[in-house]
Design a protein around this motif. Structure first.
Motif, PDB file in Angstrom:
ATOM      1  N   SER A 337       0.278   9.333   2.229  1.00  0.00           N
ATOM      2  CA  SER A 337       0.497   8.579   0.986  1.00  0.00           C
ATOM      3  C   SER A 337       0.548   7.079   1.268  1.00  0.00           C
ATOM      4  CB  SER A 337       1.751   9.061   0.260  1.00  0.00           C
ATOM      5  OG  SER A 337       2.839   9.051   1.147  1.00  0.00           O
ATOM      6  N   ASN A 338       1.159   6.681   2.405  1.00  0.00           N
ATOM      7  CA  ASN A 338       1.190   5.254   2.744  1.00  0.00           C
ATOM      8  C   ASN A 338      -0.219   4.730   3.022  1.00  0.00           C
ATOM      9  OD1 ASN A 338       3.888   4.587   2.496  1.00  0.00           O
ATOM     10  ND2 ASN A 338       4.384   5.290   4.570  1.00  0.00           N
ATOM     11  N   ALA A 339      -0.992   5.532   3.769  1.00  0.00           N
ATOM     12  CA  ALA A 339      -2.353   5.099   4.105  1.00  0.00           C
ATOM     13  C   ALA A 339      -3.199   4.986   2.832  1.00  0.00           C
ATOM     14  CB  ALA A 339      -2.982   6.070   5.088  1.00  0.00           C
ATOM     15  N   ALA A 340      -3.053   5.966   1.931  1.00  0.00           N
ATOM     16  CA  ALA A 340      -3.839   5.950   0.691  1.00  0.00           C
ATOM     17  C   ALA A 340      -3.481   4.709  -0.133  1.00  0.00           C
ATOM     18  CB  ALA A 340      -3.567   7.217  -0.105  1.00  0.00           C
ATOM     19  N   GLU A 341      -2.212   4.343  -0.107  1.00  0.00           N
ATOM     20  CA  GLU A 341      -1.783   3.167  -0.864  1.00  0.00           C
ATOM     21  C   GLU A 341      -2.419   1.894  -0.286  1.00  0.00           C
ATOM     22  OE1 GLU A 341      -0.004  -0.069  -2.344  1.00  0.00           O
ATOM     23  OE2 GLU A 341       0.632   0.435  -0.295  1.00  0.00           O
ATOM     24  N   LYS A 342      -2.476   1.824   1.061  1.00  0.00           N
ATOM     25  CA  LYS A 342      -3.076   0.639   1.716  1.00  0.00           C
ATOM     26  C   LYS A 342      -4.587   0.585   1.472  1.00  0.00           C
ATOM     27  CE  LYS A 342       0.411   0.329   5.287  1.00  0.00           C
ATOM     28  NZ  LYS A 342       0.803   0.634   6.662  1.00  0.00           N
ATOM     29  N   LEU A 343      -5.214   1.760   1.489  1.00  0.00           N
ATOM     30  CA  LEU A 343      -6.659   1.845   1.246  1.00  0.00           C
ATOM     31  C   LEU A 343      -6.983   1.190  -0.096  1.00  0.00           C
ATOM     32  CD1 LEU A 343      -9.424   3.365   2.069  1.00  0.00           C
ATOM     33  CD2 LEU A 343      -8.653   5.159   0.553  1.00  0.00           C
ATOM     34  N   LYS A 344      -6.122   1.498  -1.080  1.00  0.00           N
ATOM     35  CA  LYS A 344      -6.356   1.000  -2.434  1.00  0.00           C
ATOM     36  C   LYS A 344      -5.979  -0.476  -2.556  1.00  0.00           C
ATOM     37  CE  LYS A 344      -5.738   2.698  -7.011  1.00  0.00           C
ATOM     38  NZ  LYS A 344      -4.698   3.187  -7.872  1.00  0.00           N
ATOM     39  N   SER A 345      -4.763  -0.817  -2.106  1.00  0.00           N
ATOM     40  CA  SER A 345      -4.284  -2.191  -2.330  1.00  0.00           C
ATOM     41  C   SER A 345      -5.088  -3.207  -1.517  1.00  0.00           C
ATOM     42  CB  SER A 345      -2.792  -2.304  -2.009  1.00  0.00           C
ATOM     43  OG  SER A 345      -2.593  -2.120  -0.635  1.00  0.00           O
ATOM     44  N   LYS A 346      -5.643  -2.777  -0.360  1.00  0.00           N
ATOM     45  CA  LYS A 346      -6.417  -3.720   0.467  1.00  0.00           C
ATOM     46  C   LYS A 346      -7.916  -3.590   0.200  1.00  0.00           C
ATOM     47  CE  LYS A 346      -2.730  -4.179   3.833  1.00  0.00           C
ATOM     48  NZ  LYS A 346      -2.341  -4.864   5.055  1.00  0.00           N
ATOM     49  N   LYS A 347      -8.257  -2.775  -0.802  1.00  0.00           N
ATOM     50  CA  LYS A 347      -9.664  -2.574  -1.234  1.00  0.00           C
ATOM     51  C   LYS A 347     -10.580  -2.235  -0.061  1.00  0.00           C
ATOM     52  CE  LYS A 347      -9.576  -5.302  -5.469  1.00  0.00           C
ATOM     53  NZ  LYS A 347      -8.728  -6.481  -5.483  1.00  0.00           N
ATOM     54  N   LEU A 348     -10.181  -1.204   0.689  1.00  0.00           N
ATOM     55  CA  LEU A 348     -10.944  -0.825   1.879  1.00  0.00           C
ATOM     56  C   LEU A 348     -11.952   0.272   1.551  1.00  0.00           C
ATOM     57  CD1 LEU A 348      -7.887  -0.602   4.303  1.00  0.00           C
ATOM     58  CD2 LEU A 348      -9.407  -2.545   3.946  1.00  0.00           C
ATOM     59  N   ASP A 349     -12.955   0.393   2.410  1.00  0.00           N
ATOM     60  CA  ASP A 349     -13.912   1.487   2.279  1.00  0.00           C
ATOM     61  C   ASP A 349     -13.423   2.705   3.052  1.00  0.00           C
ATOM     62  OD1 ASP A 349     -16.292   0.073   0.956  1.00  0.00           O
ATOM     63  OD2 ASP A 349     -15.643  -1.289   2.534  1.00  0.00           O
ATOM     64  N   LEU A 350     -12.646   2.427   4.077  1.00  0.00           N
ATOM     65  CA  LEU A 350     -12.141   3.499   4.941  1.00  0.00           C
ATOM     66  C   LEU A 350     -10.858   3.021   5.599  1.00  0.00           C
ATOM     67  CD1 LEU A 350     -12.400   6.016   6.869  1.00  0.00           C
ATOM     68  CD2 LEU A 350     -14.006   4.686   8.219  1.00  0.00           C
ATOM     69  N   ILE A 351      -9.877   3.914   5.690  1.00  0.00           N
ATOM     70  CA  ILE A 351      -8.675   3.568   6.467  1.00  0.00           C
ATOM     71  C   ILE A 351      -8.433   4.663   7.495  1.00  0.00           C
ATOM     72  CG2 ILE A 351      -6.911   4.587   4.909  1.00  0.00           C
ATOM     73  CD1 ILE A 351      -5.347   1.826   5.524  1.00  0.00           C
ATOM     74  N   VAL A 352      -8.063   4.233   8.692  1.00  0.00           N
ATOM     75  CA  VAL A 352      -7.810   5.153   9.793  1.00  0.00           C
ATOM     76  C   VAL A 352      -6.296   5.263   9.924  1.00  0.00           C
ATOM     77  CG1 VAL A 352      -8.206   5.594  12.248  1.00  0.00           C
ATOM     78  CG2 VAL A 352      -9.882   4.254  10.927  1.00  0.00           C
ATOM     79  N   ALA A 353      -5.773   6.433   9.570  1.00  0.00           N
ATOM     80  CA  ALA A 353      -4.322   6.581   9.547  1.00  0.00           C
ATOM     81  C   ALA A 353      -3.839   7.245  10.821  1.00  0.00           C
ATOM     82  CB  ALA A 353      -3.920   7.420   8.337  1.00  0.00           C
ATOM     83  N   ASN A 354      -2.886   6.623  11.500  1.00  0.00           N
ATOM     84  CA  ASN A 354      -2.312   7.332  12.648  1.00  0.00           C
ATOM     85  C   ASN A 354      -0.792   7.299  12.622  1.00  0.00           C
ATOM     86  OD1 ASN A 354      -2.397   4.672  13.472  1.00  0.00           O
ATOM     87  ND2 ASN A 354      -2.554   5.177  15.624  1.00  0.00           N
ATOM     88  N   ASP A 355      -0.263   8.430  13.103  1.00  0.00           N
ATOM     89  CA  ASP A 355       1.175   8.628  13.100  1.00  0.00           C
ATOM     90  C   ASP A 355       1.723   8.061  14.411  1.00  0.00           C
ATOM     91  OD1 ASP A 355       3.712   9.549  13.262  1.00  0.00           O
ATOM     92  OD2 ASP A 355       3.228  11.674  12.997  1.00  0.00           O
ATOM     93  N   ILE A 356       2.379   6.910  14.344  1.00  0.00           N
ATOM     94  CA  ILE A 356       2.798   6.257  15.598  1.00  0.00           C
ATOM     95  C   ILE A 356       4.075   6.861  16.178  1.00  0.00           C
ATOM     96  CG2 ILE A 356       1.643   4.033  15.269  1.00  0.00           C
ATOM     97  CD1 ILE A 356       4.393   3.025  14.175  1.00  0.00           C
ATOM     98  N   SER A 357       4.649   7.843  15.482  1.00  0.00           N
ATOM     99  CA  SER A 357       5.851   8.463  16.057  1.00  0.00           C
ATOM    100  C   SER A 357       5.476   9.533  17.088  1.00  0.00           C
ATOM    101  CB  SER A 357       6.731   9.053  14.961  1.00  0.00           C
ATOM    102  OG  SER A 357       6.012  10.060  14.288  1.00  0.00           O
ATOM    103  N   ALA A 358       4.189   9.952  17.104  1.00  0.00           N
ATOM    104  CA  ALA A 358       3.758  10.964  18.082  1.00  0.00           C
ATOM    105  C   ALA A 358       3.750  10.344  19.477  1.00  0.00           C
ATOM    106  CB  ALA A 358       2.368  11.458  17.717  1.00  0.00           C
ATOM    107  N   LYS A 359       4.195  11.098  20.479  1.00  0.00           N
ATOM    108  CA  LYS A 359       4.284  10.566  21.851  1.00  0.00           C
ATOM    109  C   LYS A 359       2.917  10.536  22.543  1.00  0.00           C
ATOM    110  CE  LYS A 359       8.795   9.956  22.971  1.00  0.00           C
ATOM    111  NZ  LYS A 359       9.011   9.291  21.665  1.00  0.00           N
TER     112      LYS A 359
END
Ligand code: CTP
Length: 420
Positions: A337-359
């Motif tokens: 949901s955070n990535a989708a929000e950034k995709l829209k608000s930053k008017k991107l064609d593609l966003i690469v979402a990664n979970d930085i809590s994974a070790k």
């Protein structure tokens, strides 16, 4: 290094002390999956044996002893015809002269004359020989005929003297090889800007605020873009990494410097990939002199740093925007949901979402696990793999989008399936 996989490299080695470095070239390329056929001149055999190369490549090595054998015609023409690249490293002043004059009196020069593939040469000679007008004239002629050069470099010669004529290091030659092999890739003729690393926001002349980004994903993207034939500008913060051979490299320390570099480079770019971890906040004032302990604990007031993607997407900025813009979303919760929000608000064609809590993925490690979210709502999950492999897929999708092809038809998933 998958660009080298299954490629046929013809490696010519001539009589120079730098011939031992050709063994490293043969070994690295073979390990990367290339089929390396080696041709040694008689002089090269004085420095290094065919057995060395045979052991490293697992393939037959060619020498002048076969020049007049029954298979000689096949050798002369066949070797050069079947290759994706003829690399001569090291090449002596003598072999440069032979190539310039079109001489064909040993297996290597005959093969070079018959070759249909690109030719890359890495000169190695003692001081004065490279700068001699005779060699310079030969070099000019070869460049005019589209022979590609790696080096030579400045440095210490085997004779103990310093000057221009040293063979460039194998990693530089391999970098140039990748660029040549990737030339007609998916992104040929496209200019791509890639940002990498964590910005540094100064507090005083010695201290700054930064983040854990290592720059590895951005650098892997830059290498993969070179391998796909793109013209790449890498805008990076200071990192511990070596810039891939063939990129135009721009150093940007702060968010402000990165913004300016991105705006300048965007004017004629096709794609912008913002892999950098840009600071959201910076000290409102940078102390001119180093803050001293004796003056007590400083109160550092923060202000927003420029948001580069927002700036580019705002109508008011008037900045020219590349045709395709890709962002990254580093999240420690509510990834999709955070990535989708950034995709829209930053008017991107593609966003690469990664979970930085994974070790095992994300910041400062070799691998990544990401979800690609497209502007049209499609999603694609990329399982744990090297940052280079992730980069290759991202760039494949970018190339499809640039060519307005259907992006993909596998790997789709719905938010409900992955969002925890
Ligand atoms: N980005 C940017 N300028 C900034 C901050 C981020 O251009 N000042 C870009 C990043 O390079 C990335 C994307 O915006 O491609 C998302 O970055 P991220 O840090 O995940 O999101 P933020 O917008 O900073 O939001 P938040 O920190 O609240 O998650």
């Amino acid at each position: 290094m998958s660009i080298l996989k299954d490629k046929r490299i013809l490696l010519g080695v001539t009589g120079s002390i730098a011939a031992y470095k050709a063994a490293e070239l043969a070994s690295t390329m073979t390990q990367a999956g290339a089929h390396v056929d080696v041709i040694l001149t008689r002089a090269a055999e004085q420095f290094i044996s065919p057995l060395t190369f045979q052991s490293l490549t697992g393939r037959k090595v060619y020498t002048d002893s076969e020049l007049w054998g029954g298979e000689s015609h096949i050798l002369h023409v066949g070797l050069g015809h079947a290759a994706d690249l003829l690399l001569i490293a090291p090449i002596t002043a003598n072999t440069i002269a032979k190539l310039a004059q079109g001489q064909a009196n040993d297996l290597l020069s005959i093969t070079a004359l018959a070759a249909q593939c690109p030719i890359l040469i890495a000169p190695a000679m003692d001081i004065g020989m490279y700068e001699n007008p005779a060699t310079q004239e030969n070099v000019r002629l070869l460049k005019e005929r589209d022979i590609l050069f790696a080096g030579p470099a400045q440095g210490r010669m085997a004779s103990g003297l310093e000057g221009l004529g040293r063979m460039v290091e194998p990693n530089e030659i391999i970098g140039q090889t990748r660029k040549i092999l990737g030339k007609s890739g998916d992104l040929a003729g496209k200019k791509i800007i890639i940002t990498a690393g964590g910005t540094q926001e100064a507090i005083d002349p010695v201290r700054f605020i930064t983040n854990r980004s290592s720059g590895k994903q951005g650098y892997a993207l830059a290498q993969a873009a070179i391998d796909a034939g793109a013209e790449v500008t890498l805008i990076s913060t200071p990192t511990a990494l070596k810039a891939p051979v063939g990129v135009s490299f721009l150093l940007a320390e702060s968010a402000e410097e990165m913004l300016n570099a991105v705006l300048t480079e965007s004017a004629d770019a096709d794609v912008l990939i913002m892999a950098a971890a840009v600071a959201d906040f910076r000290p409102a004032k940078i102390a001119e002199k180093k803050l001293k302990k004796r003056d007590g604990i400083p109160q550092i007031t923060l202000e927003p740093a420029p948001d580069i993607l927002k700036h580019l997407s705002s109508q008011k900025s008037g900045a020219s925007r590349p045709s395709l813009v890709v962002g990254f979303a580093a999240e420690s919760r509510d990834l999709l949901s955070n990535a989708a929000e950034k995709l829209k608000s930053k008017k991107l064609d593609l966003i690469v979402a990664n979970d930085i809590s994974a070790k095992d993925a994300g910041f400062n490690v070799e691998n990544n696990r990401v979800i690609l979210l497209y502007a049209d709502g499609q999603k694609e999950k990329l399982s744990l793999q090297s940052k280079y492999k992730i980069s290759k897929t991202i760039l494949k999708r970018v190339a499809s989008m640039l060519n307005k092809e259907k992006v993909f038809n596998t790997g789709l998933l719905s938010i409900a399936k992955t969002e925890k």
